[in-house]
Design a protein around this motif. Structure first.
Motif, PDB file in Angstrom:
ATOM      1  N   ALA A   1      -5.456 -12.061  -3.899  1.00  0.00           N
ATOM      2  CA  ALA A   1      -6.405 -10.978  -3.628  1.00  0.00           C
ATOM      3  C   ALA A   1      -7.485 -11.413  -2.651  1.00  0.00           C
TER       4      ALA A   1
ATOM      5  N   VAL B   1       0.845  -1.197   0.000  1.00  0.00           N
ATOM      6  CA  VAL B   1       0.000   0.000   0.000  1.00  0.00           C
ATOM      7  C   VAL B   1       0.879   1.245   0.000  1.00  0.00           C
TER       8      VAL B   1
ATOM      9  N   SER C   1      -2.778   4.046  -8.354  1.00  0.00           N
ATOM     10  CA  SER C   1      -4.050   3.863  -7.659  1.00  0.00           C
ATOM     11  C   SER C   1      -3.943   2.625  -6.779  1.00  0.00           C
ATOM     12  N   VAL C   2      -4.610   2.698  -5.658  1.00  0.00           N
ATOM     13  CA  VAL C   2      -4.583   1.586  -4.711  1.00  0.00           C
ATOM     14  C   VAL C   2      -5.875   0.795  -4.886  1.00  0.00           C
ATOM     15  N   THR C   3      -5.723  -0.395  -5.420  1.00  0.00           N
ATOM     16  CA  THR C   3      -6.851  -1.323  -5.548  1.00  0.00           C
ATOM     17  C   THR C   3      -6.433  -2.622  -4.881  1.00  0.00           C
ATOM     18  N   VAL C   4      -7.396  -3.407  -4.483  1.00  0.00           N
ATOM     19  CA  VAL C   4      -7.061  -4.680  -3.836  1.00  0.00           C
ATOM     20  C   VAL C   4      -6.233  -5.562  -4.773  1.00  0.00           C
ATOM     21  N   PRO C   5      -6.609  -5.725  -6.055  1.00  0.00           N
ATOM     22  CA  PRO C   5      -5.773  -6.556  -6.926  1.00  0.00           C
ATOM     23  C   PRO C   5      -4.338  -6.039  -7.072  1.00  0.00           C
ATOM     24  N   ARG C   6      -4.172  -4.716  -7.170  1.00  0.00           N
ATOM     25  CA  ARG C   6      -2.816  -4.167  -7.307  1.00  0.00           C
ATOM     26  C   ARG C   6      -2.013  -4.364  -6.018  1.00  0.00           C
TER      27      ARG C   6
ATOM     28  N   ASP D   1     -12.172  -4.120   1.942  1.00  0.00           N
ATOM     29  CA  ASP D   1     -12.131  -3.175   0.828  1.00  0.00           C
ATOM     30  C   ASP D   1     -10.926  -2.246   0.971  1.00  0.00           C
ATOM     31  N   VAL D   2     -10.735  -1.398  -0.021  1.00  0.00           N
ATOM     32  CA  VAL D   2      -9.584  -0.497  -0.042  1.00  0.00           C
ATOM     33  C   VAL D   2      -9.635   0.502   1.111  1.00  0.00           C
TER      34      VAL D   2
ATOM     35  N   TYR E   1      -9.019  -9.377   0.545  1.00  0.00           N
ATOM     36  CA  TYR E   1     -10.451  -9.131   0.754  1.00  0.00           C
ATOM     37  C   TYR E   1     -10.927  -9.745   2.071  1.00  0.00           C
TER      38      TYR E   1
END
Length: 194
Positions: free
Chosen positions: A46, A23, A32-37, A55-56, A50
């Motif tokens: 992932a 993160v 961008s911070v996404t769960v997959p990234r 969530d993010v 989760y």
């Protein structure tokens, strides 16, 4: 049969550390911070992210809590004025970094704690505030031990920490920490605590 003891740390702690690090790296890189990234950067699945964070927003809040929620070291310059100036300058410098600012924003916008969390765990916002309060208390305790008159921790938060964070959050130039500290100490000397 002997019951199995939980290992301190272990895989769960390694996954959590890798996710927090991912993160912070994504924020630093401006991505961008996404769960997959985050999962890809951390080298975990992932679904693990989760399952643990949901969530993010929760992930950002938890990472902010880790960064800001601990009391940490405070300066010891030999005077309260010097300590407050050094501490305030460090806070302003941290808040100016993109990753720190993103985490600070996450802490500010964090919702209340999960009602199912053990011991009614605090929100990231509350824990971060508690961490800064603990630092202010440590600075004031050291000054009092040296025989210096001190303001309250609430005044330190209101007149030093709040302006530094407010200006960072709204993209304003950093305040003069020296001026903030001088005003804080002058006001504290001329009015009753509270």
């Amino acid at each position: 049969m002997t019951p199995t003891m939980a290992r301190p740390g272990g895989r769960s702690a390694k996954v959590t550390a890798a996710v927090h690090r991912a993160v912070e790296e994504l924020l630093t890189d401006g991505g961008s911070v996404t769960v997959p990234r985050v999962a890809a950067r951390a080298g975990v699945n992932a679904t693990s992210v989760y399952r643990r964070w949901g969530d993010v927003a929760a992930l950002l809040a938890d990472t902010a809590l880790l960064r800001f929620g601990t009391s940490g070291d405070v300066p010891d310059t030999g005077t309260l004025r010097g300590d407050l100036r050094a501490w305030g300058a460090a806070l302003a410098e941290q808040a100016a970094r993109p990753a720190e600012l993103a985490l600070l924003r996450a802490a500010v916008t964090a919702g209340p704690a999960d009602p199912g969390a053990p011991d009614g765990a605090e929100s990231a916002r509350s824990a971060c505030l508690a961490g800064r309060n603990a630092q202010a208390e440590a600075l004031l305790a050291a000054a009092a031990a040296r025989g210096e008159d001190t303001p309250t921790a609430t005044r330190v938060l209101d007149h030093l920490v709040a302006p530094v964070y407010f200006r960072a959050l709204f993209g304003l130039p950093a305040p003069s920490v020296d001026v903030l500290v001088d005003r804080l100490l002058a006001q504290a000397a001329s009015s009753p605590p509270g």
